[in-house]
Design a protein around this motif. Structure first.
Motif, short mmCIF file in Angstrom:
data_model
loop_
_atom_site.label_atom_id
_atom_site.label_comp_id
_atom_site.label_asym_id
_atom_site.label_seq_id
_atom_site.Cartn_x
_atom_site.Cartn_y
_atom_site.Cartn_z
N VAL A 123 34.83 40.62 34.96
CA VAL A 123 36.14 40.13 34.50
C VAL A 123 37.25 40.77 35.33
O VAL A 123 38.17 40.09 35.78
CB VAL A 123 36.33 40.39 32.99
CG1 VAL A 123 37.78 40.11 32.58
CG2 VAL A 123 35.38 39.54 32.17
N LEU A 124 37.19 42.08 35.52
CA LEU A 124 38.21 42.76 36.32
C LEU A 124 38.26 42.21 37.73
O LEU A 124 39.34 41.96 38.27
CB LEU A 124 37.97 44.27 36.35
CG LEU A 124 38.13 45.01 35.04
CD1 LEU A 124 37.87 46.50 35.25
CD2 LEU A 124 39.51 44.80 34.42
N THR A 125 37.10 42.01 38.33
CA THR A 125 37.05 41.47 39.70
C THR A 125 37.71 40.11 39.77
O THR A 125 38.52 39.84 40.66
CB THR A 125 35.59 41.39 40.19
OG1 THR A 125 35.03 42.71 40.17
CG2 THR A 125 35.49 40.79 41.57
N ARG A 126 37.38 39.25 38.80
CA ARG A 126 37.93 37.90 38.79
C ARG A 126 39.44 37.92 38.54
O ARG A 126 40.21 37.26 39.24
CB ARG A 126 37.22 37.06 37.72
CG ARG A 126 37.62 35.61 37.73
CD ARG A 126 36.81 34.77 36.77
NE ARG A 126 37.21 35.02 35.38
CZ ARG A 126 36.48 35.64 34.47
NH1 ARG A 126 35.29 36.11 34.77
NH2 ARG A 126 36.93 35.81 33.25
N MET A 127 39.88 38.69 37.56
CA MET A 127 41.29 38.68 37.17
C MET A 127 42.19 39.39 38.17
O MET A 127 43.35 39.04 38.32
CB MET A 127 41.46 39.31 35.79
CG MET A 127 40.76 38.56 34.67
SD MET A 127 41.29 36.85 34.48
CE MET A 127 42.97 37.08 33.94
#
Length: 130
Positions: A123-127
């Motif tokens: 999620v962090l990578t995507r966001m």
């Protein structure tokens, strides 16, 4: 006029940061919610998952955790109580200061953290890709 534009650009940048934070929190809550955790719960588990240089488990005082997860001490205390009730963390007396409390992960908490860490990191990578 230039000063006013610079000030507005600063305010816009701040609001963009707040909006990104809010969107990321919502995505994390959605991704972790199936396992009964929210983003703040995971952050506490993530902090407690760190190991000492010798590879041993670490424990932190509540104040130390509060500084790292950006929650008030009272909100963090409630969160820790809930995680303790669920068997994910345990509290113990602080040997340096008998009034203090140290918090550490249980085996169940470490297993759940290890399972959800890739989900949270994805999620962090995507966001935060931009």
């Amino acid at each position: 006029m230039a000063a006013k534009k610079a000030e507005q650009a600063l305010v816009d940048q701040w609001r963009d940061i707040l909006a990104l934070h809010a969107r990321t929190q919502c995505e994390l809550d959605r991704a972790l919610g199936g396992r009964g955790l929210c983003a703040s719960d995971f952050e506490v588990l993530d902090v407690l998952s760190e190991t000492a240089p010798d590879g041993s488990c670490v424990s932190y005082r509540v104040q130390e955790i509060a500084e790292r997860v950006h929650l008030s001490q009272s909100a963090l205390s409630r969160l820790i109580a809930r995680l303790e009730k669920d068997g994910l963390v345990e509290r113990g007396m602080c040997p340096e200061d008998r009034r203090g409390v140290r918090v550490s992960l249980t085996g169940k908490g470490r297993a759940l953290h290890d399972e959800l860490r890739p989900v949270q990191r994805a999620v962090l990578t995507r966001m935060l890709a931009d």
